[in-house]
Design a protein around this motif. Structure first.
Motif, PDB file in Angstrom:
ATOM      1  N   TYR A  31      29.383   1.145  79.703  1.00 47.84           N
ATOM      2  CA  TYR A  31      30.332   1.503  78.648  1.00 47.84           C
ATOM      3  C   TYR A  31      30.976   2.859  78.927  1.00 47.84           C
ATOM      4  O   TYR A  31      32.184   3.039  78.785  1.00 47.84           O
ATOM      5  CB  TYR A  31      29.630   1.507  77.288  1.00 47.84           C
ATOM      6  CG  TYR A  31      30.569   1.725  76.138  1.00 47.84           C
ATOM      7  CD1 TYR A  31      31.439   0.720  75.724  1.00 47.84           C
ATOM      8  CD2 TYR A  31      30.603   2.942  75.468  1.00 47.84           C
ATOM      9  CE1 TYR A  31      32.318   0.926  74.669  1.00 47.84           C
ATOM     10  CE2 TYR A  31      31.477   3.153  74.413  1.00 47.84           C
ATOM     11  CZ  TYR A  31      32.324   2.142  74.018  1.00 47.84           C
ATOM     12  OH  TYR A  31      33.203   2.352  72.982  1.00 47.84           O
ATOM     13  N   ASN A  35      35.467   4.084  80.480  1.00 52.78           N
ATOM     14  CA  ASN A  35      36.434   5.109  80.103  1.00 52.78           C
ATOM     15  C   ASN A  35      37.199   5.659  81.295  1.00 52.78           C
ATOM     16  O   ASN A  35      38.236   6.279  81.139  1.00 52.78           O
ATOM     17  CB  ASN A  35      35.733   6.249  79.358  1.00 52.78           C
ATOM     18  CG  ASN A  35      35.268   5.808  78.008  1.00 52.78           C
ATOM     19  OD1 ASN A  35      36.064   5.603  77.108  1.00 52.78           O
ATOM     20  ND2 ASN A  35      33.962   5.620  77.859  1.00 52.78           N
ATOM     21  N   ASP A  38      41.038   3.539  83.175  1.00 59.37           N
ATOM     22  CA  ASP A  38      42.398   3.577  82.647  1.00 59.37           C
ATOM     23  C   ASP A  38      43.150   4.713  83.330  1.00 59.37           C
ATOM     24  O   ASP A  38      42.689   5.860  83.313  1.00 59.37           O
ATOM     25  CB  ASP A  38      42.329   3.795  81.129  1.00 59.37           C
ATOM     26  CG  ASP A  38      43.686   3.880  80.489  1.00 59.37           C
ATOM     27  OD1 ASP A  38      44.180   2.839  80.032  1.00 59.37           O
ATOM     28  OD2 ASP A  38      44.261   4.988  80.469  1.00 59.37           O
ATOM     29  N   ARG A  41      43.958   7.810  81.182  1.00 57.78           N
ATOM     30  CA  ARG A  41      42.789   8.669  80.959  1.00 57.78           C
ATOM     31  C   ARG A  41      42.432   9.459  82.215  1.00 57.78           C
ATOM     32  O   ARG A  41      42.087  10.636  82.130  1.00 57.78           O
ATOM     33  CB  ARG A  41      41.592   7.829  80.506  1.00 57.78           C
ATOM     34  CG  ARG A  41      41.737   7.333  79.102  1.00 57.78           C
ATOM     35  CD  ARG A  41      40.467   6.665  78.627  1.00 57.78           C
ATOM     36  NE  ARG A  41      40.814   5.723  77.588  1.00 57.78           N
ATOM     37  CZ  ARG A  41      40.340   4.497  77.497  1.00 57.78           C
ATOM     38  NH1 ARG A  41      39.469   4.052  78.361  1.00 57.78           N
ATOM     39  NH2 ARG A  41      40.729   3.712  76.522  1.00 57.78           N
ATOM     40  N   HIS A  71      45.410   9.596  70.987  1.00 60.08           N
ATOM     41  CA  HIS A  71      44.568   8.390  70.966  1.00 60.08           C
ATOM     42  C   HIS A  71      43.591   8.391  72.147  1.00 60.08           C
ATOM     43  O   HIS A  71      42.395   8.128  71.981  1.00 60.08           O
ATOM     44  CB  HIS A  71      45.444   7.139  70.993  1.00 60.08           C
ATOM     45  CG  HIS A  71      44.667   5.876  71.122  1.00 60.08           C
ATOM     46  ND1 HIS A  71      43.950   5.329  70.075  1.00 60.08           N
ATOM     47  CD2 HIS A  71      44.477   5.057  72.179  1.00 60.08           C
ATOM     48  CE1 HIS A  71      43.349   4.234  70.487  1.00 60.08           C
ATOM     49  NE2 HIS A  71      43.655   4.041  71.754  1.00 60.08           N
ATOM     50  N   GLN A  72      44.096   8.696  73.330  1.00 66.68           N
ATOM     51  CA  GLN A  72      43.242   8.728  74.528  1.00 66.68           C
ATOM     52  C   GLN A  72      42.206   9.851  74.418  1.00 66.68           C
ATOM     53  O   GLN A  72      41.038   9.666  74.784  1.00 66.68           O
ATOM     54  CB  GLN A  72      44.081   8.893  75.789  1.00 66.68           C
ATOM     55  CG  GLN A  72      45.031   7.755  76.078  1.00 66.68           C
ATOM     56  CD  GLN A  72      44.316   6.439  76.352  1.00 66.68           C
ATOM     57  OE1 GLN A  72      43.127   6.390  76.617  1.00 66.68           O
ATOM     58  NE2 GLN A  72      45.064   5.351  76.271  1.00 66.68           N
ATOM     59  N   LYS A  74      40.915  11.095  71.711  1.00 63.84           N
ATOM     60  CA  LYS A  74      39.885  10.724  70.743  1.00 63.84           C
ATOM     61  C   LYS A  74      38.839   9.839  71.409  1.00 63.84           C
ATOM     62  O   LYS A  74      37.628  10.045  71.237  1.00 63.84           O
ATOM     63  CB  LYS A  74      40.493  10.005  69.544  1.00 63.84           C
ATOM     64  CG  LYS A  74      39.427   9.609  68.524  1.00 63.84           C
ATOM     65  CD  LYS A  74      39.975   8.825  67.375  1.00 63.84           C
ATOM     66  CE  LYS A  74      38.950   8.407  66.352  1.00 63.84           C
ATOM     67  NZ  LYS A  74      37.561   8.386  66.707  1.00 63.84           N
ATOM     68  N   THR A  75      39.282   8.871  72.186  1.00 66.00           N
ATOM     69  CA  THR A  75      38.351   7.994  72.909  1.00 66.00           C
ATOM     70  C   THR A  75      37.474   8.810  73.845  1.00 66.00           C
ATOM     71  O   THR A  75      36.253   8.629  73.875  1.00 66.00           O
ATOM     72  CB  THR A  75      39.137   6.934  73.709  1.00 66.00           C
ATOM     73  OG1 THR A  75      39.897   6.141  72.785  1.00 66.00           O
ATOM     74  CG2 THR A  75      38.214   6.039  74.503  1.00 66.00           C
ATOM     75  N   LEU A  76      38.080   9.696  74.601  1.00 66.15           N
ATOM     76  CA  LEU A  76      37.332  10.521  75.550  1.00 66.15           C
ATOM     77  C   LEU A  76      36.386  11.492  74.841  1.00 66.15           C
ATOM     78  O   LEU A  76      35.274  11.732  75.314  1.00 66.15           O
ATOM     79  CB  LEU A  76      38.298  11.280  76.466  1.00 66.15           C
ATOM     80  CG  LEU A  76      39.127  10.401  77.402  1.00 66.15           C
ATOM     81  CD1 LEU A  76      40.251  11.211  78.050  1.00 66.15           C
ATOM     82  CD2 LEU A  76      38.237   9.755  78.454  1.00 66.15           C
ATOM     83  N   LYS A  77      36.812  12.014  73.712  1.00 67.38           N
ATOM     84  CA  LYS A  77      35.960  12.940  72.962  1.00 67.38           C
ATOM     85  C   LYS A  77      34.769  12.199  72.346  1.00 67.38           C
ATOM     86  O   LYS A  77      33.647  12.705  72.345  1.00 67.38           O
ATOM     87  CB  LYS A  77      36.780  13.657  71.891  1.00 67.38           C
ATOM     88  CG  LYS A  77      36.028  14.796  71.246  1.00 67.38           C
ATOM     89  CD  LYS A  77      36.912  15.614  70.329  1.00 67.38           C
ATOM     90  CE  LYS A  77      36.086  16.724  69.707  1.00 67.38           C
ATOM     91  NZ  LYS A  77      36.818  17.437  68.687  1.00 67.38           N
ATOM     92  N   ASP A  78      35.016  11.001  71.832  1.00 66.62           N
ATOM     93  CA  ASP A  78      33.931  10.203  71.245  1.00 66.62           C
ATOM     94  C   ASP A  78      32.836   9.896  72.264  1.00 66.62           C
ATOM     95  O   ASP A  78      31.672   9.754  71.902  1.00 66.62           O
ATOM     96  CB  ASP A  78      34.472   8.894  70.677  1.00 66.62           C
ATOM     97  CG  ASP A  78      35.287   9.089  69.402  1.00 66.62           C
ATOM     98  OD1 ASP A  78      35.259  10.194  68.823  1.00 66.62           O
ATOM     99  OD2 ASP A  78      35.968   8.121  68.999  1.00 66.62           O
ATOM    100  N   GLN A  79      33.217   9.817  73.526  1.00 64.17           N
ATOM    101  CA  GLN A  79      32.260   9.524  74.602  1.00 64.17           C
ATOM    102  C   GLN A  79      31.718  10.796  75.260  1.00 64.17           C
ATOM    103  O   GLN A  79      31.054  10.723  76.289  1.00 64.17           O
ATOM    104  CB  GLN A  79      32.905   8.627  75.657  1.00 64.17           C
ATOM    105  CG  GLN A  79      33.135   7.216  75.181  1.00 64.17           C
ATOM    106  CD  GLN A  79      31.828   6.538  74.848  1.00 64.17           C
ATOM    107  OE1 GLN A  79      30.917   6.494  75.655  1.00 64.17           O
ATOM    108  NE2 GLN A  79      31.720   6.031  73.635  1.00 64.17           N
TER     109      GLN A  79
END
Length: 113
Positions: A31, A35, A38, A41, A71-72, A74-79
């Motif tokens: 998972y 990330n 992409d 990213r 948006h990108q 946020k995804t990277l920060k969440d991970q």
């Protein structure tokens, strides 16, 4: 294990089975690595490996909208791949730690060999 499987080297198989990471950790690694699958990213991460940047600067560098960058990020920060810090009204982003820097460097070295 299927009945019809023959082992060539039982010692090596047992060594690997003893050292193999558990399935939950394997799933988490998969998972996490998604990330990096992409190109937008990767471009963000490569940019952040050079300098700390805000959404506005990244939007200009990547030539995409600020909302797409946000948006990108946020995804990277969440991970926990990037982190942020606020300076007044501006939020700056950087790579979360040296592991992310190494992943980007090793990926680039591998491709350029």
């Amino acid at each position: 294990m299927p009945e019809e499987v023959n082992l060539i080297n039982e010692d090596k198989v047992n060594l690997v089975l003893d050292k193999l990471t558990d399935d939950d950790t394997i799933s988490n690694i998969a998972y996490f690595l998604k990330n990096f699958g992409d190109s937008t990213r990767i471009k963000i991460l490569k940019s952040l490996s050079i300098s700390e940047l805000c959404v506005y600067d990244l939007s200009y560098i990547l030539n995409i909208s600020q909302s797409a960058v946000s948006h990108q990020l946020k995804t990277l920060k969440d991970q926990r791949i990037v982190k942020s810090r606020r300076d007044g009204k501006v939020v700056y982003y950087s790579l979360d730690d040296e592991h992310i820097q190494k992943i980007i460097e090793v990926g680039e070295e591998h491709i350029l060999e």
